[in-house]
Design an enzyme around this catalytic site. Structure first.
Site, PDB file in Angstrom:
ATOM      1  N   GLU A 103      -1.291 -24.797  13.462  1.00 50.93           N
ATOM      2  CA  GLU A 103      -0.292 -25.314  12.508  1.00 50.93           C
ATOM      3  C   GLU A 103       0.302 -24.177  11.667  1.00 50.93           C
ATOM      4  O   GLU A 103       1.491 -24.160  11.382  1.00 50.93           O
ATOM      5  CB  GLU A 103      -0.930 -26.387  11.623  1.00 50.93           C
ATOM      6  CG  GLU A 103      -1.268 -27.642  12.435  1.00 50.93           C
ATOM      7  CD  GLU A 103      -2.022 -28.682  11.626  1.00 50.93           C
ATOM      8  OE1 GLU A 103      -3.150 -28.382  11.199  1.00 50.93           O
ATOM      9  OE2 GLU A 103      -1.487 -29.774  11.413  1.00 50.93           O
ATOM     10  N   GLU A 123      -8.154 -31.570  16.369  1.00 48.26           N
ATOM     11  CA  GLU A 123      -8.595 -32.383  15.226  1.00 48.26           C
ATOM     12  C   GLU A 123      -9.116 -33.753  15.646  1.00 48.26           C
ATOM     13  O   GLU A 123     -10.063 -34.281  15.056  1.00 48.26           O
ATOM     14  CB  GLU A 123      -7.451 -32.567  14.223  1.00 48.26           C
ATOM     15  CG  GLU A 123      -7.163 -31.345  13.363  1.00 48.26           C
ATOM     16  CD  GLU A 123      -6.203 -30.360  14.006  1.00 48.26           C
ATOM     17  OE1 GLU A 123      -6.037 -30.408  15.234  1.00 48.26           O
ATOM     18  OE2 GLU A 123      -5.634 -29.532  13.280  1.00 48.26           O
TER      19      GLU A 123
HETATM   20  C1  LIG Z   1      -5.539 -30.485   6.642  1.00 45.75           C
HETATM   21  C2  LIG Z   1      -6.344 -30.330   7.868  1.00 45.75           C
HETATM   22  C3  LIG Z   1      -5.807 -29.263   8.721  1.00 45.75           C
HETATM   23  C4  LIG Z   1      -6.408 -28.802   9.793  1.00 45.75           C
HETATM   24  C5  LIG Z   1      -7.582 -29.417  10.348  1.00 45.75           C
HETATM   25  C6  LIG Z   1      -8.370 -28.454  11.216  1.00 45.75           C
HETATM   26  O1  LIG Z   1      -7.985 -27.349  11.491  1.00 45.75           O
HETATM   27  S1  LIG Z   1      -9.842 -29.039  11.724  1.00 45.75           S
HETATM   28  C7  LIG Z   1     -10.506 -27.696  12.664  1.00 45.75           C
HETATM   29  C8  LIG Z   1      -9.889 -27.610  13.984  1.00 45.75           C
HETATM   30  N1  LIG Z   1     -10.517 -26.567  14.738  1.00 45.75           N
HETATM   31  C9  LIG Z   1     -11.458 -26.824  15.628  1.00 45.75           C
HETATM   32  O2  LIG Z   1     -11.819 -27.927  15.893  1.00 45.75           O
HETATM   33  C10 LIG Z   1     -12.029 -25.613  16.310  1.00 45.75           C
HETATM   34  C11 LIG Z   1     -13.509 -25.671  16.303  1.00 45.75           C
HETATM   35  N2  LIG Z   1     -14.100 -24.476  16.861  1.00 45.75           N
HETATM   36  C12 LIG Z   1     -14.134 -24.229  18.181  1.00 45.75           C
HETATM   37  O3  LIG Z   1     -13.586 -24.906  19.009  1.00 45.75           O
HETATM   38  C13 LIG Z   1     -14.944 -23.034  18.592  1.00 45.75           C
HETATM   39  O4  LIG Z   1     -15.875 -22.783  17.590  1.00 45.75           O
HETATM   40  C14 LIG Z   1     -14.093 -21.769  18.824  1.00 45.75           C
HETATM   41  C15 LIG Z   1     -13.188 -21.472  17.666  1.00 45.75           C
HETATM   42  C16 LIG Z   1     -13.281 -21.935  20.107  1.00 45.75           C
HETATM   43  C17 LIG Z   1     -15.054 -20.558  19.020  1.00 45.75           C
HETATM   44  O5  LIG Z   1     -15.954 -20.854  20.059  1.00 45.75           O
HETATM   45  P1  LIG Z   1     -17.207 -19.899  20.363  1.00 45.75           P
HETATM   46  O6  LIG Z   1     -17.911 -20.493  21.532  1.00 45.75           O
HETATM   47  O7  LIG Z   1     -16.747 -18.519  20.445  1.00 45.75           O
HETATM   48  O8  LIG Z   1     -18.134 -19.968  19.084  1.00 45.75           O
HETATM   49  P2  LIG Z   1     -18.869 -21.202  18.411  1.00 45.75           P
HETATM   50  O9  LIG Z   1     -18.233 -22.462  18.783  1.00 45.75           O
HETATM   51  O10 LIG Z   1     -20.317 -21.067  18.661  1.00 45.75           O
HETATM   52  O11 LIG Z   1     -18.537 -20.939  16.889  1.00 45.75           O
HETATM   53  C18 LIG Z   1     -19.052 -19.784  16.213  1.00 45.75           C
HETATM   54  C19 LIG Z   1     -19.421 -20.182  14.813  1.00 45.75           C
HETATM   55  O12 LIG Z   1     -18.237 -20.539  14.117  1.00 45.75           O
HETATM   56  C20 LIG Z   1     -18.380 -21.843  13.535  1.00 45.75           C
HETATM   57  N3  LIG Z   1     -17.053 -22.467  13.558  1.00 45.75           N
HETATM   58  C21 LIG Z   1     -16.216 -22.558  14.576  1.00 45.75           C
HETATM   59  N4  LIG Z   1     -15.086 -23.150  14.208  1.00 45.75           N
HETATM   60  C22 LIG Z   1     -15.210 -23.450  12.903  1.00 45.75           C
HETATM   61  C23 LIG Z   1     -14.358 -24.075  11.948  1.00 45.75           C
HETATM   62  N5  LIG Z   1     -13.138 -24.488  12.260  1.00 45.75           N
HETATM   63  N6  LIG Z   1     -14.853 -24.221  10.710  1.00 45.75           N
HETATM   64  C24 LIG Z   1     -16.072 -23.790  10.357  1.00 45.75           C
HETATM   65  N7  LIG Z   1     -16.925 -23.173  11.225  1.00 45.75           N
HETATM   66  C25 LIG Z   1     -16.486 -23.017  12.483  1.00 45.75           C
HETATM   67  C26 LIG Z   1     -19.369 -22.534  14.448  1.00 45.75           C
HETATM   68  O13 LIG Z   1     -19.989 -23.579  13.803  1.00 45.75           O
HETATM   69  C27 LIG Z   1     -20.317 -21.395  14.750  1.00 45.75           C
HETATM   70  O14 LIG Z   1     -21.152 -21.259  13.623  1.00 45.75           O
HETATM   71  P3  LIG Z   1     -22.676 -20.844  13.768  1.00 45.75           P
HETATM   72  O15 LIG Z   1     -23.216 -20.898  12.384  1.00 45.75           O
HETATM   73  O16 LIG Z   1     -22.668 -19.481  14.384  1.00 45.75           O
HETATM   74  O17 LIG Z   1     -23.285 -21.856  14.682  1.00 45.75           O
END
Ligand SMILES: CC/C=C\CC(=O)SCCNC(=O)CCNC(=O)[C@H](O)C(C)(C)COP(=O)(O)OP(=O)(O)OC[C@H]1O[C@@H](n2cnc3c(N)ncnc32)[C@H](O)[C@@H]1OP(=O)(O)O
Length: 717
Positions: A103, A123
């Site tokens: 976004e 989302e």
């Molecule tokens: C007003 C509202 C507007 C917007 C709403 C949103 O944006 S909601 C969020 C939308 N985004 C997502 O759903 C993405 C979620 N994340 C992923 O799909 C994957 O994490 C990603 C980014 C592709 C990375 O994948 P990878 O396999 O490389 O790592 P992993 O998934 O293990 O993530 C690593 C650690 O990062 C934490 N994390 C990932 N995304 C988020 C996030 N959006 N917010 C907070 N934390 C996030 C994840 O939990 C892992 O944490 P850890 O402590 O190492 O387990």
């Protein structure tokens, strides 16, 4: 946070810096707003590039912040300010631009992506909708139909597809930030009006698009509300001016944001990540245990499970020896494996990977593999014989794994000369499709063996959960009680249709009786025979409908004896038009059989409502989940929930059985279990688990605090 620098004198570069995924936390949002304002103010700066540090543009809003009051500048005005700016802003997308990240990029005037980058609005998978303008800007960029598909499914697209859809303007194999900087300089002075998506007119969507999509979603969403809100928001984009569409997006988000479904889905997101950080009762854990590389693997047995495992290994690029002693099965298995691999190749426009599999009838061919997965049918004697032989044939450092779904891993390990190298790898059928893998550690399994199996699961694209060794491990141990309750409900007056309807309304893709028909009633029959509950091993001195001192329903055994094994024989709990038929119809013959059965045993049929179906089936399963936690077979409630969501069709928007218990309220679960236990004293597992009682005594703490009430593991390392 976000860093700011000036490149070539005139380019303002803003780098998101919030590892690991540059999530848009309040601090990051604050920093971006500040840096953008600074760049816009600076008369020397003529254009701006926004990128992310460490090869990731942005993983979206910080999901962890959703649980607390949102602080810091909201995303919408921040993105609007970028779009309204008079200097061109270019997003340099590497890694991912997901959710709020995309976004943010849609608010920029141009988007350049690395060819390996992925973009998407996931989302909906978190029970939300893209509420920072995503539902209004994306349709204005791609047209309504593609945007509707992406937003309602949360599907990610790779950069080349994003280019075709018009989401990005350019894809590069070079340094994305450098390309974006050059690009930004090249567009300085060009009109920005057309680049502001909020000002674009939408072309009319195809007739009936929203109605059709809504109907499809209602059918497949199994009660999830976010996909429906996503359709409504995109419809607003197609029918209202931008500002009114944004208002609609905000209002819909407000209804979703605090919903139980959003909480469940966000819990599931973190639960799935937490299970990768496994720990065992002996103190071993993922942080200190190193996995060994698996270059060559072997699979023993080419039935349905074995074939699926071979395909999964090949897809991960691992060379496999597929071994089967039955010539006919070897031939059929080989044909089916090759057919799946060829279909894969066609889909990806690549050469089939069949060269990675070597089919054999000889166990001696396994002498040089790094890891063996035994996948023969559930017969302890046969499995022991295989493990004894493997122990002699395989190289000393080869891991020996069993795909048993319920048998004792320690008993198998004991017949080998290397019990520390033995673990269970319990795949779910069909193994090349299903996401779940239970990695079962035995008493002697080494941390290295567990780490290797977990790592291999990850490589195969599975969600792997480490669990302890007990009959049925986690998933099947809980499932057994759920199935038994469903059978008892039939004895008491329900029909399979009534039970299934209640479960499907709850959100299961299929009710338990339809699942049983699909997998074949003989699967459970074999297990019950092994356990001495039916067939030759039964103690017939016990009263009817009692086995091993407790209530037992022989209904399924009786159907098996009649040859009604489910879909494959065209009759089971339902009727099918032909053997192998898929469409279940109520079976009057089965209903009459139930009436006769009840009359034979003097059982009076009563009306059973949906609440009772759900409570009896689900609370008994949940109670066993608490026992499993108390026994240390699963290390936390997340493990149980991930297993149920990924392996047993538990609706994801309900988080999993343990999360559901937390949502319902632990005291209510306890009270209903006490009630049912009193009503059915001959069903011992309805007795509330000591852990459930302990949690209720301690004020029913939220699920994230349950681990504090579990017995602490003792380190033997
Ligand atoms: C007003 C509202 C507007 C917007 C709403 C949103 O944006 S909601 C969020 C939308 N985004 C997502 O759903 C993405 C979620 N994340 C992923 O799909 C994957 O994490 C990603 C980014 C592709 C990375 O994948 P990878 O396999 O490389 O790592 P992993 O998934 O293990 O993530 C690593 C650690 O990062 C934490 N994390 C990932 N995304 C988020 C996030 N959006 N917010 C907070 N934390 C996030 C994840 O939990 C892992 O944490 P850890 O402590 O190492 O387990």
């Amino acid at each position: 946070m976000a860093k700011y620098s000036r490149l070539h004198g005139s380019v303002g570069l803003i780098s998101l810096a919030n590892p690991p995924v540059n999530a848009l936390s309040s601090v990051v949002r604050h920093a971006i707003s500040e840096k953008v304002a600074k760049a816009f103010r600076d008369p020397e700066v003529t254009c701006v590039v926004i990128c992310g540090e460490n090869g990731v543009f942005c993983g979206g809003a910080d999901i962890r912040e959703f649980a607390s009051t949102m602080r810091g500048p909201p995303l919408v005005p921040m993105i609007d300010a970028i779009e309204e700016g008079e200097k061109p802003v270019v997003a340099a997308i590497e890694g991912v631009a997901f959710g709020g990240g995309l976004e943010l990029a849609l608010g920029c005037h141009y988007r350049i992506a690395h060819y390996k980058a992925r973009v998407g609005l996931p989302e909906v998978t978190l029970g939300l909708l893209p509420a920072a303008g995503g539902t209004q800007r994306l349709p204005r960029l791609t047209g309504v139909a593609p945007a509707l598909q992406l937003i309602t499914t949360g599907r990610h697209v790779a950069a080349p597809e994003a280019l075709k859809l018009g989401i990005v303007d350019q894809v590069t194999e070079q340094n994305t930030v450098e390309v974006a900087v050059q690009f930004a300089k090249s567009v300085v002075g060009q009109a920005l009006h057309n680049r502001r998506l909020s000002l674009r007119q939408l072309s009319c969507p195809p007739d009936g698009l929203f109605e059709e999509t809504m109907a499809q979603i209602k059918q497949r969403a199994r009660g999830a509300v976010a996909p429906i809100a996503c359709v409504q928001a995109v419809k607003a984009a197609a029918t209202l001016p931008f500002k009114a569409g944004m208002d609609k997006e905000r209002d819909l988000m407000a209804t979703l944001f605090n919903s139980g479904q959003a909480k469940a889905l966000q819990y599931s997101f973190f639960a799935q990540r937490s299970v990768a950080k496994w720990n065992l009762p002996n103190g071993a854990h993922s942080g200190i245990s190193k996995a060994r590389a698996v270059h060559r693997a072997a699979v023993i047995g080419l039935g349905t499970m074995g074939r699926g495992i071979v395909v999964s290994l090949v897809r991960a690029g691992i060379s496999v020896i597929a071994m089967e002693t039955n010539e006919k099965q070897l031939h059929t298995g080989k044909k089916m494996v090759i057919a799946i691999l060829e279909k894969d190749a066609q889909k990806h426009n690549a050469a089939p990977r069949a060269d990675l599999v070597h089919f054999t009838e000889r166990l001696s061919d396994l002498s040089n593999v790094d890891l063996v997965i035994e996948a023969v049918y559930e017969d302890m004697v046969l499995k022991k014989d295989i493990f004894k032989q493997l122990s002699m044939i395989c190289k000393p450092d080869a891991f020996l794994c069993t795909n048993t779904s319920a048998l004792n891993v320690d008993e198998l390990a004991a017949v080998t000369g290397r019990p520390e190298m033995v673990v269970g790898m319990h795949f779910f059928a069909p193994a090349h499709v299903m996401k779940l893998l239970e990695v079962v550690y035995g008493q002697h399994s080494s941390p290295e063996a567990v780490a290797t199996a977990m790592q291999l699961g990850k490589r195969l694209g599975k969600v792997s959960v480490a669990v302890g060794n007990c009959p049925g491990f986690v998933g099947n141990r809980m499932m057994k009680l759920y199935v038994e309750q469903a059978h008892f409900l039939l004895e008491e007056g329900a029909t399979p249709e009534q039970v299934d309807e209640a479960l499907e309304e709850f959100g299961f893709a299929m009710g338990i009786f339809k699942v049983s028909d699909l997998s074949g009633l003989d699967v459970g029959w074999r297990v019950r025979k092994e356990a001495g509950l039916t067939g030759a091993g039964v103690d017939w001195k016990e009263p009817p409908r009692r086995r091993q001192g407790r209530r037992y329903s022989p209904l399924a055994d009786l159907l098996c004896e009649k040859g009604h094994l489910g879909q494959k024989t065209s009759r089971g709990w339902y009727l099918y038009e032909k053997p192998g038929g898929r469409d279940p119809k109520p079976d009057q013959g089965l209903h009459s059989f139930l009436v006769e059965y009840r009359s034979k045993y003097g059982l009076k049929a009563r009306r059973i409502d949906k609440d009772e179906v759900l409570e009896r089936c689900l609370f008994s399963l949940i109670n066993e989940g608490f026992c499993i936690l108390d026994d240390g077979i699963a290390s936390g409630p997340e493990d149980v929930d991930v297993i149920y969501v990924h392996g047993y069709g538990w609706p994801r928007h309900r988080g999993g059985p343990m999360f559901y218990a937390d949502m319902v309220g632990l005291s209510k679960v306890l009270e209903r279990l006490e009630f049912y236990h009193q009503a059915h004293p001959d069903v011992p597992y309805l007795k509330p688990s000591p852990l459930l009682r302990k949690l209720v005594r301690n004020g029913s703490p939220p699920i994230r605090e349950w681990r504090e009430f579990l017995k602490r593991p003792h380190s033997h390392l």
